[in-house]
Design a protein around this motif. Structure first.
Motif, short mmCIF file in Angstrom:
data_model
loop_
_atom_site.label_atom_id
_atom_site.label_comp_id
_atom_site.label_asym_id
_atom_site.label_seq_id
_atom_site.Cartn_x
_atom_site.Cartn_y
_atom_site.Cartn_z
N SER A 1 1.54 0.14 -12.40
CA SER A 1 0.42 -0.89 -11.95
C SER A 1 0.44 -1.21 -10.43
O SER A 1 1.37 -1.01 -9.90
N SER A 2 -0.49 -1.50 -9.91
CA SER A 2 -0.74 -1.65 -8.53
C SER A 2 -0.30 -3.05 -8.30
O SER A 2 -0.37 -4.00 -9.15
N VAL A 3 0.31 -3.23 -6.96
CA VAL A 3 0.71 -4.51 -6.49
C VAL A 3 -0.09 -4.61 -5.05
O VAL A 3 -0.04 -4.04 -4.37
N LEU A 4 -0.93 -5.40 -5.22
CA LEU A 4 -2.00 -5.60 -3.88
C LEU A 4 -1.83 -7.03 -3.35
O LEU A 4 -1.68 -8.08 -4.06
N GLY A 5 -1.94 -7.07 -2.09
CA GLY A 5 -2.06 -8.37 -1.61
C GLY A 5 -2.27 -8.54 0.00
O GLY A 5 -2.34 -7.31 0.71
N ASN A 6 -2.15 -9.58 0.54
CA ASN A 6 -1.86 -9.63 2.06
C ASN A 6 -0.83 -10.82 2.12
O ASN A 6 -1.05 -11.96 1.42
N PRO B 1 -1.15 -6.05 5.07
CA PRO B 1 -1.57 -5.75 3.69
C PRO B 1 -0.35 -5.51 2.86
O PRO B 1 0.80 -4.75 3.26
N ILE B 2 -0.37 -5.61 1.46
CA ILE B 2 0.68 -5.51 0.81
C ILE B 2 0.08 -4.32 -0.61
O ILE B 2 -0.79 -4.72 -1.06
N SER B 3 0.73 -3.31 -0.42
CA SER B 3 0.15 -2.06 -1.30
C SER B 3 1.27 -1.41 -2.08
O SER B 3 1.96 -0.76 -1.31
#
Length: 129
Positions: free
Chosen positions: A93-98, A21-23
């Motif tokens: 801002s949120s930075v989200l991903g995988n 996960p990228i968070s």
């Protein structure tokens, strides 16, 4: 006075094949994310690595299956030209991903780095006044 540009680092430690996960959250003191760049400590591992999602401020930047090698650059590229250009809101801002490792690493663990270029541009300053 803050510098007009800041580079924010997101570091992931990859321990084996699979999803990681990228968070993160962008620095609240900067208005825009104007670029991003990707690098890793094991170039063989990145051969088939993909993002299964990558978004900033709930806006999709890269779709599922986007190959990370497409936003990598070599040392022959000028540092100011290494960033994939985007224009997204920062301001916390949120930075989200995988990040999905395909199992090609020479050895585990290895690290991957996502660099965000954050800016408070002069034209942004004028517009806020």
């Amino acid at each position: 006075m803050r510098r007009p540009i800041k580079y924010q680092l997101i570091k992931l430690t990859i321990t084996g094949a699979g999803n990681f996960p990228i968070s993160a959250e962008t620095d609240k003191a900067y208005r825009k994310v104007t670029g991003l760049q990707f690098s890793g400590t094991d170039s063989a591992a990145l051969k088939d690595a993909v993002f299964s999602k990558f978004e900033i401020d709930a806006n999709e930047i890269f779709p599922d299956g986007f190959e990370v090698k497409l936003i990598q650059t070599g040392l022959e590229v000028s540092p100011n030209e290494r960033f994939y250009k985007i224009n997204e809101r920062a301001e916390g801002s949120s930075v989200l991903g995988n990040f999905k490792d395909a199992g090609n690493a020479v050895a585990y663990p290895y690290n991957v780095y996502i660099y965000l270029r954050l800016e408070n541009r002069v034209d942004d300053e004028k517009a806020a006044s």
